[in-house]
Design an enzyme around this catalytic site. Structure first.
Site, PDB file in Angstrom:
ATOM      1  CD  GLU A 124       0.568  -9.562   4.706  1.00  0.00           C
ATOM      2  OE1 GLU A 124       0.676  -8.634   5.521  1.00  0.00           O
ATOM      3  OE2 GLU A 124       0.032 -10.649   4.971  1.00  0.00           O
ATOM      4  CE1 TYR A 155      -6.235 -12.335   4.573  1.00  0.00           C
ATOM      5  CE2 TYR A 155      -6.558 -10.259   3.405  1.00  0.00           C
ATOM      6  CZ  TYR A 155      -5.718 -11.179   3.999  1.00  0.00           C
ATOM      7  OH  TYR A 155      -4.367 -10.964   4.019  1.00  0.00           O
TER       8      TYR A 155
END
Ligand code: NAG
Ligand code: NAG
Ligand code: NAG
Ligand code: NAG
Ligand code: NAG
Length: 348
Positions: A124, A155
């Site tokens: 995050e 990611y």
């Protein structure tokens, strides 16, 4: 040939020979050095045990058998989620979400083996990382999407090898641009850009916020029906490029309009010429006008897919693949690091 002429000729020959000889010597030296480095990398590795203290967001996967070897061909890397293995684990991984909210307390009362390393894991951005200061001085390594994390687990990434030579850049698409958003917050930069941009172009909005959630099955086909996709991150943070780009836009085959870190970062991580950056435009009116121009010009639009001939995207979704990466990095990680100011690092 005159005497001086032939002397000059032989001198030339001699220098040529000498040059080639030096060249050869230099390269055989380089080769040896490279060989040595390779041997160094192949240094015998020992078994590494990685304990995952709790599963991120409560979603667990099976760790039965030798998952790193079976699934990713990474040997001597053993994952466990059995907290009873604490005293023998080489590495213990703590996911920030559960630790910061007191859902999974740290084993501070247990004796910590001298050679054990604690890993702080978070995917995050800083704005979503609460209660950091209470974690100062506890962790040895960081694991996140950031390139400068000890264990960097993006990611997604750009890799060599085009696998879509026949990719159809502009089949018939009935939608101009779409956006999927579940947690809409009016103060976020992406919300402001959206509110302004929609005055100039039609934007199809999906997701929980709009009460038009898309199932996993519907997500990519829906986005694929649009020319563009708004890959707007929830905050503009260093290296924070989420699945909104790698999966939603690239895998669906829509051209991403990005809002997130600066252009330099996208250029370093995403394929060349693959995206449109919001910050490149003076106003949302300019951005909208540009999108319309590209949509009307088949060639200009297809340029955004050029990279698919030489590159492709790899995404990471399975936590196990990320955890196995710890063992790959292990031999080169700093042995004695301590994050005295973890909060400072997160915001740096
Ligand atoms: C490493 O793990 C394998 C598989 O469990 C085991 O057979 C082997 O004895 C271990 N090696 C060492 C040095 O512990
Ligand atoms: C931060 O930690 C405190 C306890 O240390 C806890 O009461 C609080 O709920 C945490 N904050 C959040 C947002 O979870
Ligand atoms: C890991 O960090 C802790 C500080 O919390 C420190 O006491 C320990 O020595 C570090 N471990 C290693 C192997 O350096
Ligand atoms: C695209 O649309 C045109 C005209 O609207 C039509 O003739 C053509 O068959 C369509 N192509 C595909 C692949 O659907
Ligand atoms: C882009 O952002 C990074 C930090 O995330 C910064 O180091 C770099 O200087 C920025 N580049 C430009 C051109 O602003």
């Amino acid at each position: 040939m005159t005497t001086s002429g032939s002397r000059a000729f032989f001198l030339f020959l001699f220098l040529l020979l000498l040059g080639s000889l030096l060249h050869l010597l230099y390269y055989s030296f380089l080769d040896r050095k490279l060989e040595q480095q390779k041997c160094h990398l192949k240094a015998p590795q020992r078994n590494i045990s990685v304990l995952l203290w709790h599963w991120p967001f409560g979603r667990s996967y099976s760790l039965d058998g030798d998952k790193c070897l079976e699934m990713y061909n990474i040997s001597r890397c053993f994952l466990t989620d059995n907290t009873a293995a604490f005293s023998t684990a080489d590495v213990v991984v703590f996911h920030h979400h559960e630790v910061s909210r007191g859902m999974s307390p740290l084993p501070l009362h247990q004796e910590r083996p001298a050679t054990q390393h604690w890993v702080w894991l978070s995917m995050e951005p800083p704005v979503n990382s609460v209660n950091l200061s209470q974690l100062n001085g506890l962790f040895n390594w960081t694991m996140s999407y950031r390139r400068d994390a000890d264990i960097s687990i993006p990611y997604g990434k750009t890799v060599l090898g085009g696998d879509e030579l026949n990719f159809q850049a502009a089949p018939n698409r009935s939608c101009f641009v779409s956006w999927v958003v579940s947690k809409y917050r009016p103060h976020q930069a992406r919300a402001r850009v959206y509110q302004s941009l929609k005055k100039y172009i039609p934007i199809e909005v999906y997701g929980r916020w709009n009460k038009k959630p898309l199932s996993n099955k519907k997500l990519l086909p829906t986005i694929a029906n649009c020319l563009f996709y708004l890959s707007f991150e929830n905050s503009e943070a260093k290296d924070y490029i989420s699945e909104k780009l790698w999966r939603n836009a690239f895998q669906a085959g829509a051209v991403p309009v990005v809002l997130g870190p600066n252009r330099t970062t996208y250029e370093a991580l995403a394929p060349a010429g693959s995206f449109i950056h919001v910050a490149d435009f003076k106003s949302t009116a300019d951005l909208a006008a540009y999108l319309k121009r590209v949509a009307a010009d088949k060639q200009a639009y297809e340029k955004y897919f050029q990279w698919r001939h030489t590159h492709r995207i790899k995404t990471y979704t399975d936590w196990r693949e990320r955890l196995c990466q710890i063992c790959v990095k292990y031999p080169s990680l700093p042995a004695h690091r301590v994050y005295q100011d973890l909060e400072g690092w997160v915001y740096s």
